[in-house]
Design a protein around this motif. Structure first.
Motif, PDB file in Angstrom:
ATOM      1  N   GLY A 192       0.834  -1.192   0.000  1.00  0.00           N
ATOM      2  CA  GLY A 192       0.000   0.000   0.000  1.00  0.00           C
ATOM      3  C   GLY A 192       0.873   1.247   0.000  1.00  0.00           C
ATOM      4  O   GLY A 192       1.814   1.348   0.793  1.00  0.00           O
ATOM      5  N   LYS A 193       0.577   2.193  -0.898  1.00  0.00           N
ATOM      6  CA  LYS A 193       1.360   3.421  -0.986  1.00  0.00           C
ATOM      7  C   LYS A 193       0.891   4.408   0.082  1.00  0.00           C
ATOM      8  O   LYS A 193      -0.284   4.734   0.162  1.00  0.00           O
ATOM      9  CB  LYS A 193       1.215   4.038  -2.378  1.00  0.00           C
ATOM     10  CG  LYS A 193       2.116   5.244  -2.607  1.00  0.00           C
ATOM     11  CD  LYS A 193       1.984   5.759  -4.039  1.00  0.00           C
ATOM     12  CE  LYS A 193       2.915   6.932  -4.293  1.00  0.00           C
ATOM     13  NZ  LYS A 193       2.798   7.440  -5.684  1.00  0.00           N
ATOM     14  N   GLN A 194       1.827   4.879   0.878  1.00  0.00           N
ATOM     15  CA  GLN A 194       1.514   5.816   1.942  1.00  0.00           C
ATOM     16  C   GLN A 194       1.566   7.258   1.437  1.00  0.00           C
ATOM     17  O   GLN A 194       2.048   7.533   0.332  1.00  0.00           O
ATOM     18  CB  GLN A 194       2.496   5.629   3.102  1.00  0.00           C
ATOM     19  CG  GLN A 194       2.636   4.193   3.578  1.00  0.00           C
ATOM     20  CD  GLN A 194       1.319   3.589   4.009  1.00  0.00           C
ATOM     21  OE1 GLN A 194       0.708   4.060   4.969  1.00  0.00           O
ATOM     22  NE2 GLN A 194       0.873   2.542   3.317  1.00  0.00           N
ATOM     23  N   ALA A 195       1.089   8.179   2.251  1.00  0.00           N
ATOM     24  CA  ALA A 195       1.052   9.581   1.850  1.00  0.00           C
ATOM     25  C   ALA A 195       2.442  10.141   1.560  1.00  0.00           C
ATOM     26  O   ALA A 195       2.597  11.048   0.733  1.00  0.00           O
ATOM     27  CB  ALA A 195       0.381  10.409   2.950  1.00  0.00           C
ATOM     28  N   ASP A 196       3.471   9.590   2.215  1.00  0.00           N
ATOM     29  CA  ASP A 196       4.835  10.074   2.005  1.00  0.00           C
ATOM     30  C   ASP A 196       5.526   9.384   0.837  1.00  0.00           C
ATOM     31  O   ASP A 196       6.691   9.640   0.553  1.00  0.00           O
ATOM     32  CB  ASP A 196       5.669   9.918   3.276  1.00  0.00           C
ATOM     33  CG  ASP A 196       5.782   8.471   3.739  1.00  0.00           C
ATOM     34  OD1 ASP A 196       5.266   7.567   3.039  1.00  0.00           O
ATOM     35  OD2 ASP A 196       6.377   8.233   4.806  1.00  0.00           O
ATOM     36  N   GLY A 197       4.807   8.482   0.151  1.00  0.00           N
ATOM     37  CA  GLY A 197       5.367   7.808  -1.001  1.00  0.00           C
ATOM     38  C   GLY A 197       5.991   6.459  -0.718  1.00  0.00           C
ATOM     39  O   GLY A 197       6.388   5.746  -1.653  1.00  0.00           O
TER      40      GLY A 197
END
Length: 211
Positions: A192-197
């Motif tokens: 899963g891609k997080q908000a920080d990349g």
């Protein structure tokens, strides 16, 4: 490599296996290369910070007694390449956590979602009194997006543990893959891609002999 049984939870490892990830696959195979910091140093592994795409990531250093080799871990899509690299580093972090004897190893936490971290920590505790030595090879990675948002992906690959061993810290006795079992382990993970990349590993399935 002698395997420790993995705890069973719905959102993480569903099958017992040696190390932590899963799958056989293909992907763009233009080159191969290990992540900076692999297979260097001695003693316990360490994790310092390095910067990738503006985000600080742990720089995981494994001791010279254990090597994790990665063959053809490349992809033509830059975002998928980042996801693949983060999935690779989580596998290396799991090895480092075993060697450090630390179920809460910071680099493992960095690359793991809540469920995967919880299950991974329980699995690493199964190696109490042991370390890992020798070498393993992770190869044939396959990665693809899940859905159109391109914020989730599946990563699958194989790990050859034929030259990897668990070692008793007190006696020095080494144990390899049990007789009659295949040293090739299939890993299948979701990311899963997080908000920080950063692409965190959310779930993992493993299947000894699946390759």
């Amino acid at each position: 490599m002698a395997r420790r049984a993995l705890p069973s939870t719905a959102a993480a490892f569903t099958t017992a296996a040696v190390l932590l990830l899963t799958g056989c696959g293909g992907g763009d195979k233009s080159s191969s290369g290990d992540i900076k910091g692999a297979d260097t140093g001695s003693g316990s592994p360490s994790a310092s910070a390095s910067t990738v795409s503006g985000v600080k990531r742990p720089d995981i250093k494994l001791p010279g007694s254990f090597k994790a080799n990665f063959a053809d871990w490349t992809n033509s899509d830059p975002a998928l390449q980042t996801a693949m690299n983060d999935g690779k580093e989580r596998l290396r972090a799991s090895y480092a956590a075993i060697i450090a004897g630390d179920p809460e190893y910071s680099a493992l936490s960095f690359y793991s979602g809540t469920s995967a971290m919880s299950t991974g920590a329980k699995w690493i505790k199964g190696y109490k009194g042991l370390t890992i030595v020798g070498q393993v090879k992770a190869y044939n990675p396959e990665i693809s997006y899940i859905g159109d948002a391109k914020k989730r992906a599946t990563l699958a690959y194989c790990v050859d543990e034929g030259k990897g061993y668990s070692k008793d810290l007190k006696t020095g006795e080494k144990s390899g893959t049990p007789k009659g079992e295949s040293p090739l382990v299939e890993y299948r993970t979701s990311l899963g891609k997080q908000a920080d990349g950063v692409w965190k590993t959310m779930t993992v399935e493993t299947q000894p002999g699946g390759c």
